[in-house]
Design a protein around this motif. Sequence first.
Motif, PDB file in Angstrom:
ATOM      1  N   ALA A  75       0.841  -1.198   0.000  1.00 57.94           N
ATOM      2  CA  ALA A  75       0.000   0.000   0.000  1.00 57.94           C
ATOM      3  C   ALA A  75       0.877   1.249   0.000  1.00 57.94           C
ATOM      4  O   ALA A  75       1.950   1.266   0.618  1.00 57.94           O
ATOM      5  CB  ALA A  75      -0.922   0.010   1.213  1.00 57.94           C
ATOM      6  N   ILE A  76       0.400   2.291  -0.668  1.00 55.43           N
ATOM      7  CA  ILE A  76       1.059   3.592  -0.687  1.00 55.43           C
ATOM      8  C   ILE A  76       0.083   4.614  -0.106  1.00 55.43           C
ATOM      9  O   ILE A  76      -1.058   4.705  -0.562  1.00 55.43           O
ATOM     10  CB  ILE A  76       1.468   4.016  -2.109  1.00 55.43           C
ATOM     11  N   LEU A  77       0.528   5.373   0.888  1.00 53.46           N
ATOM     12  CA  LEU A  77      -0.305   6.452   1.411  1.00 53.46           C
ATOM     13  C   LEU A  77       0.261   7.789   0.955  1.00 53.46           C
ATOM     14  O   LEU A  77       1.452   7.898   0.653  1.00 53.46           O
ATOM     15  CB  LEU A  77      -0.401   6.389   2.932  1.00 53.46           C
ATOM     16  N   TYR A  78      -0.620   8.786   0.888  1.00 49.48           N
ATOM     17  CA  TYR A  78      -0.195  10.130   0.486  1.00 49.48           C
ATOM     18  C   TYR A  78      -0.402  11.100   1.642  1.00 49.48           C
ATOM     19  O   TYR A  78      -1.480  11.139   2.255  1.00 49.48           O
ATOM     20  CB  TYR A  78      -0.981  10.626  -0.734  1.00 49.48           C
ATOM     21  N   ALA A  79       0.638  11.894   1.958  1.00 46.02           N
ATOM     22  CA  ALA A  79       0.583  12.894   3.019  1.00 46.02           C
ATOM     23  C   ALA A  79       0.521  14.286   2.382  1.00 46.02           C
ATOM     24  O   ALA A  79       1.485  14.708   1.736  1.00 46.02           O
ATOM     25  CB  ALA A  79       1.812  12.786   3.922  1.00 46.02           C
ATOM     26  N   PRO A  80      -0.593  15.005   2.541  1.00 46.48           N
ATOM     27  CA  PRO A  80      -0.777  16.292   1.853  1.00 46.48           C
ATOM     28  C   PRO A  80       0.133  17.399   2.394  1.00 46.48           C
ATOM     29  O   PRO A  80       0.697  17.311   3.490  1.00 46.48           O
ATOM     30  CB  PRO A  80      -2.250  16.636   2.123  1.00 46.48           C
ATOM     31  N   ALA A  81       0.223  18.466   1.613  1.00 44.62           N
ATOM     32  CA  ALA A  81       1.000  19.646   1.991  1.00 44.62           C
ATOM     33  C   ALA A  81       0.175  20.563   2.878  1.00 44.62           C
ATOM     34  O   ALA A  81      -0.986  20.285   3.202  1.00 44.62           O
ATOM     35  CB  ALA A  81       1.458  20.394   0.731  1.00 44.62           C
ATOM     36  N   THR A  82       0.767  21.685   3.266  1.00 46.63           N
ATOM     37  CA  THR A  82       0.089  22.685   4.081  1.00 46.63           C
ATOM     38  C   THR A  82      -1.196  23.155   3.403  1.00 46.63           C
ATOM     39  O   THR A  82      -1.207  23.438   2.199  1.00 46.63           O
ATOM     40  CB  THR A  82       1.004  23.898   4.303  1.00 46.63           C
ATOM     41  N   ALA A  83      -2.270  23.245   4.183  1.00 44.61           N
ATOM     42  CA  ALA A  83      -3.568  23.752   3.716  1.00 44.61           C
ATOM     43  C   ALA A  83      -4.166  22.901   2.600  1.00 44.61           C
ATOM     44  O   ALA A  83      -4.961  23.387   1.804  1.00 44.61           O
ATOM     45  CB  ALA A  83      -3.441  25.206   3.252  1.00 44.61           C
ATOM     46  N   LYS A  84      -3.795  21.628   2.546  1.00 53.08           N
ATOM     47  CA  LYS A  84      -4.355  20.702   1.565  1.00 53.08           C
ATOM     48  C   LYS A  84      -5.031  19.540   2.295  1.00 53.08           C
ATOM     49  O   LYS A  84      -4.741  19.267   3.455  1.00 53.08           O
ATOM     50  CB  LYS A  84      -3.279  20.161   0.634  1.00 53.08           C
ATOM     51  N   ASP A  85      -5.916  18.865   1.585  1.00 52.50           N
ATOM     52  CA  ASP A  85      -6.537  17.675   2.151  1.00 52.50           C
ATOM     53  C   ASP A  85      -6.268  16.498   1.223  1.00 52.50           C
ATOM     54  O   ASP A  85      -5.422  16.577   0.324  1.00 52.50           O
ATOM     55  CB  ASP A  85      -8.039  17.893   2.396  1.00 52.50           C
ATOM     56  N   GLN A  86      -7.010  15.400   1.425  1.00 51.95           N
ATOM     57  CA  GLN A  86      -6.719  14.171   0.699  1.00 51.95           C
ATOM     58  C   GLN A  86      -6.865  14.302  -0.811  1.00 51.95           C
ATOM     59  O   GLN A  86      -6.272  13.525  -1.573  1.00 51.95           O
ATOM     60  CB  GLN A  86      -7.629  13.060   1.202  1.00 51.95           C
TER      61      GLN A  86
END
Length: 303
Positions: A75-86
């Motif tokens: 599985a690969i998860l994504y971690a958003p940047a500042t002021a971003k969501d999924q």
Amino acid sequence: MRSTLLLTSLISSLSFFLASAPLLGEMIATTAPLRSLKSPPSDLNLAYEEVSFLTADGLTLRGWFFPAPNPDAPAILYAPATAKDQRQGLSLVQPLREAGFHVLLFSYRGSGESEGNRFAFSYGARESQDVDAAVRYLTETRGIPCVGGIGHSAGAVALILSAARTPGLRAMVAAAPFPSLEDAWRLNRPAFFPTPLYEQVMRLAEWRKGFSRDEVRPLDVVHRLTPRPILFVFSRADRRIPPEEAERLYTAAREPKAIIWLPKATHEQVRSPGLDHLMPQLVHFFRTTLQTAPECQHGPALP
């Protein structure tokens, strides 16, 4: 007398503006989008599940899980940047799924449909704990021991901080992370704003949000990732994270490590279109690194 009162009033107003403008700007710049995430990502035409999981301090985080055809796939998860969501990770889902990976997109505390204070983004301090929770969800709840991560900016910082504490992330793509929050604030201080006053405003932001900049120093912990591989993506035209700052972080990391330099991308463009264009390289990175990780030895060979 009137002239003196007017001058005093102007000085007071200017002082208030100088003191409050950066704090207000910081709050606005780090606040997550207010749009609802209840509408599904139907334009991808992929099967997905709305999922939720708990952080260590009891908050419910929510996101989307896109299952691979093979339930034993990594599985690969994504971690958003500042002021971003999924939603910032949506363009990565299709190529990762086609490569045979499960994909998890989730929103940090206070972002998207996740619980928490919407005005308390901490540049990776608490967000890295949310990454911890996402990894636990994948490994413990879904039984996927082989997990990688992609993050941009503060999301890349959150990945590094999380991986330095716990072994759950087996391979990471860190796009445009900063060496430390103090460096990021220093490099992005408005030129017109006096340094001592700016420092006081940033201290007030730390106090208001309940964290310390000393918690956000990937430069000090990135060496703990070894022997897990990390792939950095930076841009030589990034004014927020200049090349010399990127080199400091890359130098602090230990092998196995690699770096990709984009020639002209801004900080935001490192994520899109940068990572979108680099997906063949990122897929190759995860295929080679995850298949050699001990936790992944009993999983399926990726196509």
